[in-house]
Design a protein around this motif. Structure first.
Motif, short mmCIF file in Angstrom:
data_model
loop_
_atom_site.label_atom_id
_atom_site.label_comp_id
_atom_site.label_asym_id
_atom_site.label_seq_id
_atom_site.Cartn_x
_atom_site.Cartn_y
_atom_site.Cartn_z
N PHE A 25 8.63 16.70 8.77
CA PHE A 25 6.92 17.20 8.34
C PHE A 25 6.71 17.57 6.56
CE2 PHE A 25 2.80 19.04 9.77
CZ PHE A 25 2.58 18.06 10.01
N ALA A 26 8.21 18.62 6.35
CA ALA A 26 7.50 19.32 5.19
C ALA A 26 7.92 18.06 4.29
CB ALA A 26 8.63 19.85 4.69
N ALA A 30 5.86 16.29 1.55
CA ALA A 30 5.49 15.95 -0.43
C ALA A 30 5.95 14.44 -0.71
CB ALA A 30 7.33 17.00 -0.31
N LEU A 31 6.41 13.55 0.03
CA LEU A 31 6.73 11.84 -0.45
C LEU A 31 5.23 11.50 -0.48
CD1 LEU A 31 9.86 11.18 1.87
CD2 LEU A 31 9.48 11.98 -1.35
N ASN A 32 4.44 12.29 0.19
CA ASN A 32 3.48 11.29 0.16
C ASN A 32 2.72 11.88 -0.92
OD1 ASN A 32 0.22 10.17 0.96
ND2 ASN A 32 -0.18 11.99 1.97
N CYS A 75 -5.35 17.61 10.27
CA CYS A 75 -5.44 16.80 9.43
C CYS A 75 -3.96 15.74 8.85
CB CYS A 75 -6.12 16.50 7.83
SG CYS A 75 -7.90 16.85 8.20
N LEU A 76 -3.10 17.28 8.55
CA LEU A 76 -1.06 16.58 8.88
C LEU A 76 -1.33 16.63 10.17
CD1 LEU A 76 -0.18 17.92 6.35
CD2 LEU A 76 0.65 20.28 7.15
N VAL A 77 -1.25 16.62 11.38
CA VAL A 77 -0.57 15.90 12.38
C VAL A 77 -0.98 14.19 12.39
CG1 VAL A 77 -1.20 16.17 13.89
CG2 VAL A 77 -0.83 18.05 13.97
N ASN A 82 0.72 9.65 11.97
CA ASN A 82 0.49 7.66 11.28
C ASN A 82 1.98 7.21 9.85
OD1 ASN A 82 -1.96 7.20 12.34
ND2 ASN A 82 -3.21 8.50 10.50
N SER A 83 2.68 8.52 10.43
CA SER A 83 3.55 8.35 8.86
C SER A 83 4.66 7.78 9.89
CB SER A 83 4.21 8.70 8.18
OG SER A 83 2.70 9.81 7.65
#
Length: 96
Positions: A25-26, A30-32, A75-77, A82-83
């Motif tokens: 998740f982290a 960060a990559l996004n 929003c993070l979930v 989607n990732s």
């Protein structure tokens, strides 16, 4: 982990699965973020460049900021949903 004093193997597996998901998740967060805003870099004497902050540390910091509100968490979930897409069905043999 040692302070939890968990003896049940299934609970230990669950904790490691949760830690692994938090790590992924982290990293994804960060990559996004780095797609939109590149990380500043340090230049060393031997002409090598390194990011000022690791991908994990940046992602951890971003997740902490977004976990403060329910809206940010959701929003993070959604971003994570989607990732990560599983092309193959999960083999339940490895879960047991």
């Amino acid at each position: 982990m040692e302070d939890l004093r968990i003896k049940d193997l299934n609970k230990i597996r669950l904790i490691f699965a949760m830690l692994t998901l938090a790590y992924i998740f982290a990293i994804l967060t960060a990559l996004n973020e780095r797609k939109n805003k590149p990380m500043k870099q340090n230049k060393y004497a031997d002409q090598r460049y390194f990011d000022m902050e690791s991908v994990f540390r940046q992602g951890q910091s971003l997740c902490k900021q977004r976990f403060i509100s329910l809206k940010g968490f959701l929003c993070l979930v959604l971003f994570l949903e989607n990732s990560i897409y599983c092309y193959q069905p999960i083999n339940l043999i490895f879960v047991h």
